[in-house]
Design a protein around this motif. Structure first.
Motif, PDB file in Angstrom:
ATOM      1  N   UNK A   6       0.768  -1.274  -0.049  1.00 27.22           N
ATOM      2  CA  UNK A   6       0.101   0.014   0.247  1.00 27.22           C
ATOM      3  C   UNK A   6       1.016   1.356  -0.012  1.00 27.22           C
ATOM      4  N   UNK A   7       1.857   1.316   0.577  1.00 25.09           N
ATOM      5  CA  UNK A   7       3.022   2.222   0.762  1.00 25.09           C
ATOM      6  C   UNK A   7       3.477   2.600  -0.721  1.00 25.09           C
ATOM      7  N   UNK A   8       3.878   1.405  -1.190  1.00 21.71           N
ATOM      8  CA  UNK A   8       4.374   1.545  -2.590  1.00 21.71           C
ATOM      9  C   UNK A   8       3.361   2.346  -3.741  1.00 21.71           C
ATOM     10  N   UNK A   9       2.327   1.768  -3.508  1.00 23.55           N
ATOM     11  CA  UNK A   9       1.265   2.284  -4.487  1.00 23.55           C
ATOM     12  C   UNK A   9       1.019   3.664  -4.293  1.00 23.55           C
ATOM     13  N   UNK A  10       0.848   3.986  -3.050  1.00 27.47           N
ATOM     14  CA  UNK A  10       0.815   5.792  -2.564  1.00 27.47           C
ATOM     15  C   UNK A  10       2.168   6.486  -3.112  1.00 27.47           C
ATOM     16  N   UNK A  11       3.186   6.000  -2.951  1.00 20.66           N
ATOM     17  CA  UNK A  11       4.277   6.583  -3.367  1.00 20.66           C
ATOM     18  C   UNK A  11       4.305   7.044  -5.053  1.00 20.66           C
ATOM     19  N   UNK A  12       3.876   5.718  -5.601  1.00 18.42           N
ATOM     20  CA  UNK A  12       3.795   5.637  -6.946  1.00 18.42           C
ATOM     21  C   UNK A  12       2.966   6.716  -7.457  1.00 18.42           C
ATOM     22  N   UNK A  13       1.752   6.805  -6.646  1.00 14.55           N
ATOM     23  CA  UNK A  13       0.765   7.714  -7.141  1.00 14.55           C
ATOM     24  C   UNK A  13       1.487   9.344  -6.874  1.00 14.55           C
ATOM     25  N   UNK A  14       1.918   9.512  -5.934  1.00 15.82           N
ATOM     26  CA  UNK A  14       2.470  10.687  -5.651  1.00 15.82           C
ATOM     27  C   UNK A  14       3.500  11.261  -6.679  1.00 15.82           C
ATOM     28  N   UNK A  15       4.377  10.067  -7.400  1.00 10.93           N
ATOM     29  CA  UNK A  15       5.006  10.718  -8.311  1.00 10.93           C
ATOM     30  C   UNK A  15       4.403  11.192  -9.765  1.00 10.93           C
ATOM     31  N   UNK A  16       3.377  10.746  -9.810  1.00  8.80           N
ATOM     32  CA  UNK A  16       2.412  11.273 -11.046  1.00  8.80           C
ATOM     33  C   UNK A  16       2.282  13.037 -10.948  1.00  8.80           C
ATOM     34  N   UNK A  17       2.346  13.712 -12.102  1.00  9.51           N
ATOM     35  CA  UNK A  17       2.319  15.105 -12.138  1.00  9.51           C
ATOM     36  C   UNK A  17       3.291  15.630 -11.389  1.00  9.51           C
ATOM     37  N   UNK A  18       4.673  14.836 -11.656  1.00 10.18           N
ATOM     38  CA  UNK A  18       5.881  15.553 -11.052  1.00 10.18           C
ATOM     39  C   UNK A  18       6.693  16.034 -12.355  1.00 10.18           C
ATOM     40  N   UNK A  19       6.271  15.871 -13.286  1.00 10.61           N
ATOM     41  CA  UNK A  19       7.245  16.272 -14.724  1.00 10.61           C
ATOM     42  C   UNK A  19       7.676  15.039 -15.182  1.00 10.61           C
ATOM     43  N   UNK A  20       8.804  15.262 -16.084  1.00 10.89           N
ATOM     44  CA  UNK A  20       9.188  14.421 -16.848  1.00 10.89           C
ATOM     45  C   UNK A  20      10.833  13.749 -16.375  1.00 10.89           C
ATOM     46  N   UNK A  21      11.266  14.599 -15.106  1.00 12.29           N
ATOM     47  CA  UNK A  21      12.770  14.566 -14.674  1.00 12.29           C
ATOM     48  C   UNK A  21      12.761  13.161 -14.132  1.00 12.29           C
ATOM     49  N   UNK A  22      14.284  12.964 -13.794  1.00 12.24           N
ATOM     50  CA  UNK A  22      14.605  11.844 -13.159  1.00 12.24           C
ATOM     51  C   UNK A  22      14.254  11.540 -11.704  1.00 12.24           C
ATOM     52  N   UNK A  23      13.988  10.208 -11.477  1.00  9.48           N
ATOM     53  CA  UNK A  23      13.213   9.825 -10.090  1.00  9.48           C
ATOM     54  C   UNK A  23      14.404   9.244  -9.362  1.00  9.48           C
ATOM     55  N   UNK A  24      15.064   9.679  -8.119  1.00  8.89           N
ATOM     56  CA  UNK A  24      16.146   8.918  -7.445  1.00  8.89           C
ATOM     57  C   UNK A  24      15.486   8.231  -6.068  1.00  8.89           C
ATOM     58  N   UNK A  25      15.816   7.032  -6.107  1.00 15.28           N
ATOM     59  CA  UNK A  25      15.620   6.424  -4.676  1.00 15.28           C
ATOM     60  C   UNK A  25      17.021   6.446  -3.852  1.00 15.28           C
ATOM     61  N   UNK A  26      16.700   7.072  -2.833  1.00 16.59           N
ATOM     62  CA  UNK A  26      17.955   7.070  -1.879  1.00 16.59           C
ATOM     63  C   UNK A  26      17.695   6.101  -1.015  1.00 16.59           C
ATOM     64  N   UNK A  27      18.311   5.065  -1.069  1.00 16.44           N
ATOM     65  CA  UNK A  27      18.430   3.748  -0.391  1.00 16.44           C
ATOM     66  C   UNK A  27      17.295   2.753  -0.993  1.00 16.44           C
ATOM     67  N   UNK A  28      17.819   2.153  -2.325  1.00 19.35           N
ATOM     68  CA  UNK A  28      16.952   1.486  -3.129  1.00 19.35           C
ATOM     69  C   UNK A  28      16.672  -0.017  -2.594  1.00 19.35           C
ATOM     70  N   UNK A  29      17.478  -0.478  -1.611  1.00 18.32           N
ATOM     71  CA  UNK A  29      17.474  -1.772  -0.917  1.00 18.32           C
ATOM     72  C   UNK A  29      17.392  -2.798  -1.914  1.00 18.32           C
ATOM     73  N   UNK A  30      16.435  -3.819  -2.064  1.00 22.36           N
ATOM     74  CA  UNK A  30      16.036  -4.851  -2.957  1.00 22.36           C
ATOM     75  C   UNK A  30      15.600  -4.529  -4.493  1.00 22.36           C
TER      76      UNK A  30
END
Length: 155
Positions: A6-30
């Motif tokens: 559920x947290x992954x889904x919410x975070x992915x939804x919050x990336x919508x409408x953030x433009x075309x730029x690079x997305x960086x995960x700080x501590x991408x784990x597995x």
């Protein structure tokens, strides 16, 4: 510790409408989040930073297996990384790390427009959106507009 689905889904939804730029995960784990977001946004560059050898290696294997050409995975400390050209930061880090990131954002000139955090707020900044997740952890997901409010607010 991995985020809930559920947290992954919410975070992915919050990336919508953030433009075309690079997305960086700080501590991408597995690679659970970066792989999902790379598949969701094949037109965007996705970068993950992970220090731990085994999780990094597993995520690299999945990246190659899935043929995700828009995903770059670094086995590197993100505090030493040049984040100036990324648009969105994603993190699920402990409070001390969030404090370091807050200071870094205040001091450095970047093109970072948004920061999305799972569970831990960004000290001194006011989120533009907060979502309470109905998961085992009762997680909160925060989105901050960074460049529109470069000077952090008092909380």
């Amino acid at each position: 510790m991995p985020s809930s689905n559920k947290a992954y889904i919410a975070m992915m939804q919050l990336t919508d409408r953030t433009g075309p730029g690079t997305i960086v995960d700080l501590g991408s784990g597995w690679g659970n989040f970066v792989i999902r977001i790379a598949k969701k946004h094949p037109q965007r560059q996705i970068i993950g930073y992970e220090l731990s050898w085994l999780p990094w290696l597993i995520s690299v294997c999945f990246k190659k297996l899935l043929g995700l050409k828009n995903l770059t995975l670094h086995r590197q400390n993100f505090y030493q990384a040049d984040l100036s050209d990324c648009s969105v930061l994603i993190c699920y880090l402990f409070p001390g790390a969030m404090n370091k990131i807050s200071k870094k954002l205040q001091l450095e000139q970047t093109n970072i427009n948004f920061l999305i955090s799972n569970n831990f707020s960004l000290p001194g900044w006011k989120p533009c959106k907060a979502i309470k997740i109905d998961d085992f952890y009762k997680s909160s997901i925060y989105r901050y507009n960074i460049n529109s409010n470069k000077k952090p607010s008092k909380q």
